[in-house]
Each structure stands twice: as C-alpha cells, then as structure tokens.
Design a protein around this motif. Structure first.
Motif, PDB file in Angstrom:
ATOM      1  N   ALA A   2      16.731   2.847   4.820  1.00  0.00           N
ATOM      2  CA  ALA A   2      16.213   3.007   3.457  1.00  0.00           C
ATOM      3  C   ALA A   2      15.306   4.092   3.332  1.00  0.00           C
ATOM      4  O   ALA A   2      15.391   4.901   2.106  1.00  0.00           O
ATOM      5  N   ASN A   3      14.399   4.564   4.221  1.00  0.00           N
ATOM      6  CA  ASN A   3      13.460   5.902   4.066  1.00  0.00           C
ATOM      7  C   ASN A   3      14.320   7.161   4.025  1.00  0.00           C
ATOM      8  O   ASN A   3      13.962   7.991   3.378  1.00  0.00           O
ATOM      9  N   ARG A  19      -5.060   3.531  -7.480  1.00  0.00           N
ATOM     10  CA  ARG A  19      -5.020   4.208  -6.212  1.00  0.00           C
ATOM     11  C   ARG A  19      -4.740   3.382  -5.084  1.00  0.00           C
ATOM     12  O   ARG A  19      -5.289   3.882  -3.973  1.00  0.00           O
ATOM     13  N   ARG A  20      -4.127   2.403  -5.260  1.00  0.00           N
ATOM     14  CA  ARG A  20      -3.646   1.515  -4.041  1.00  0.00           C
ATOM     15  C   ARG A  20      -2.595   1.998  -3.463  1.00  0.00           C
ATOM     16  O   ARG A  20      -2.602   1.867  -2.309  1.00  0.00           O
ATOM     17  N   PHE A  21      -1.662   2.719  -4.075  1.00  0.00           N
ATOM     18  CA  PHE A  21      -0.476   3.479  -3.510  1.00  0.00           C
ATOM     19  C   PHE A  21      -0.159   4.519  -4.410  1.00  0.00           C
ATOM     20  O   PHE A  21      -0.727   4.810  -5.401  1.00  0.00           O
ATOM     21  N   THR A  22       0.403   5.499  -3.549  1.00  0.00           N
ATOM     22  CA  THR A  22       1.452   6.686  -4.327  1.00  0.00           C
ATOM     23  C   THR A  22       2.667   6.235  -4.227  1.00  0.00           C
ATOM     24  O   THR A  22       3.139   5.101  -3.557  1.00  0.00           O
ATOM     25  N   ALA A  23       3.473   6.541  -5.321  1.00  0.00           N
ATOM     26  CA  ALA A  23       4.969   6.326  -5.378  1.00  0.00           C
ATOM     27  C   ALA A  23       5.885   7.328  -5.008  1.00  0.00           C
ATOM     28  O   ALA A  23       5.429   8.577  -5.677  1.00  0.00           O
ATOM     29  N   SER A  72       0.845  -1.192  -0.099  1.00  0.00           N
ATOM     30  CA  SER A  72       0.137   0.073  -0.014  1.00  0.00           C
ATOM     31  C   SER A  72       0.902   1.484   0.253  1.00  0.00           C
ATOM     32  O   SER A  72       0.471   2.346   0.063  1.00  0.00           O
ATOM     33  N   ARG A  73       2.148   0.937  -0.014  1.00  0.00           N
ATOM     34  CA  ARG A  73       3.131   2.312  -0.062  1.00  0.00           C
ATOM     35  C   ARG A  73       4.370   1.772  -0.900  1.00  0.00           C
ATOM     36  O   ARG A  73       4.881   0.711  -0.635  1.00  0.00           O
ATOM     37  N   ASP A  97       5.867  -0.610   1.949  1.00  0.00           N
ATOM     38  CA  ASP A  97       5.199  -0.678   3.349  1.00  0.00           C
ATOM     39  C   ASP A  97       6.411  -0.680   4.116  1.00  0.00           C
ATOM     40  O   ASP A  97       7.047   0.302   4.344  1.00  0.00           O
ATOM     41  N   GLU A  98       6.312  -1.528   5.013  1.00  0.00           N
ATOM     42  CA  GLU A  98       7.459  -1.851   6.119  1.00  0.00           C
ATOM     43  C   GLU A  98       8.307  -2.646   5.746  1.00  0.00           C
ATOM     44  O   GLU A  98       9.251  -3.239   6.695  1.00  0.00           O
ATOM     45  N   THR A  99       8.683  -2.892   4.563  1.00  0.00           N
ATOM     46  CA  THR A  99       9.571  -3.956   3.995  1.00  0.00           C
ATOM     47  C   THR A  99      10.894  -3.341   3.252  1.00  0.00           C
ATOM     48  O   THR A  99      10.080  -2.577   2.324  1.00  0.00           O
ATOM     49  N   VAL A 100      11.984  -3.449   3.396  1.00  0.00           N
ATOM     50  CA  VAL A 100      13.046  -3.205   2.292  1.00  0.00           C
ATOM     51  C   VAL A 100      13.553  -4.419   1.502  1.00  0.00           C
ATOM     52  O   VAL A 100      13.666  -5.234   1.800  1.00  0.00           O
ATOM     53  N   HIS A 101      13.559  -3.890   0.163  1.00  0.00           N
ATOM     54  CA  HIS A 101      14.116  -4.837  -0.863  1.00  0.00           C
ATOM     55  C   HIS A 101      15.464  -3.886  -1.410  1.00  0.00           C
ATOM     56  O   HIS A 101      15.352  -3.059  -1.974  1.00  0.00           O
ATOM     57  N   LEU A 102      16.535  -4.559  -1.130  1.00  0.00           N
ATOM     58  CA  LEU A 102      17.924  -3.978  -1.672  1.00  0.00           C
ATOM     59  C   LEU A 102      18.487  -5.001  -2.776  1.00  0.00           C
ATOM     60  O   LEU A 102      18.641  -6.365  -2.493  1.00  0.00           O
ATOM     61  N   TRP A 103      18.380  -4.819  -4.026  1.00  0.00           N
ATOM     62  CA  TRP A 103      18.610  -5.888  -5.021  1.00  0.00           C
ATOM     63  C   TRP A 103      20.197  -5.871  -5.141  1.00  0.00           C
ATOM     64  O   TRP A 103      20.960  -4.755  -5.030  1.00  0.00           O
TER      65      TRP A 103
END
Length: 136
Positions: free
Chosen positions: A122-123, A42-46, A18-19, A93-99
């Motif tokens: 991350a934020n 409109r499920r989320f803004t990016a 949702s984020r 959301d509350e999870t970070v993905h680092l490729w």
C-alpha cells in the motif's frame, strides 16, 4: 448492517490515526472533514492523491474545496491524478483500508489489513501515485 457502518468505522479509525496516506477516486465529505481536522489540529500530515474527475466535480462545493485547499497549504501533500483511479486505498498508521466498490463505483465495504506485506504494498502504491500526480 447499517449502510453507513463501513464509513463510520473507517472515520473512527482515521480519527485515531497519527499518519494518513491515500489514493482515492473520490472522498466523501465526512472523510474530507476528518482528514482536514487531523491536519489542522496537527495530529497528522496527509499524503493524498485524488482523481481529477473527483476534483472537477467538487467545483461548486466551496466548503469541500476550501478544506482541500487548507490541507494542501499545510505541511501535507495533495496531488491530482489525471488518469482514472478505480479504487480507494487508505493507509492509517500501520493499517490498510481498501474500499470494495461495485461496478457503478459505489462503495460496498472495507477490507482492512495490518499484514506487513499489505502495508508495504500500500505504501509503495501511494508513493507511485504521488510521483505521477501533480500538485493542486
């Protein structure tokens, strides 16, 4: 392991989010489609910061350009960062993905973390890049 498994997993997580926030040197078309879908429904803004080289290289891909334009024209933020970006960082959301990428820039997999310290880092990283980047 199936070569597309990390991408498939990442997109599955994105579609549940949702984020969405990112700093990325590149964005595979499947990810752009999923981001676009999340924004237009409109499920989320990016909040997206994209490498200038990547944006220059999609010049002939009208569908990809149009998707980014629609994302930018929504309540989302899309910015261009001129200096090289050597990573892909996503906040879902509350999870970070680092490729993880090899020396040639090819994605090799994802490090996923829901650790609060990692999420804070991350934020803050996304915020720093947003401040330094230009709107597209």
């Amino acid at each position: 392991m199936v070569p597309t498994a990390p991408f498939d997993y990442g997109i599955e997580q994105l579609q549940k989010s949702s984020r969405f926030r990112c700093v990325a040197r590149t964005a595979p078309p499947r990810y752009v489609e999923a981001i676009h879908n999340g924004v237009v429904t409109r499920r989320f803004t990016a909040d997206c910061v994209l490498g200038g080289t990547y944006l220059d290289n999609i010049g002939d891909d009208h569908e990809l350009k149009e998707r980014w334009r629609e994302i930018a024209d929504s309540s989302s933020t899309v910015r261009r960062y001129e200096e090289p970006i050597s990573f892909v960082l996503l906040v879902l959301d509350e999870t970070v993905h680092l490729w993880l990428c090899d020396g040639g820039g090819e994605s090799q997999g994802i490090v996923e973390s829901a650790n609060p310290a990692m999420l804070t880092w991350a934020n803050k990283a996304v915020d720093r890049y947003l401040e330094q980047a230009q709107r597209i």
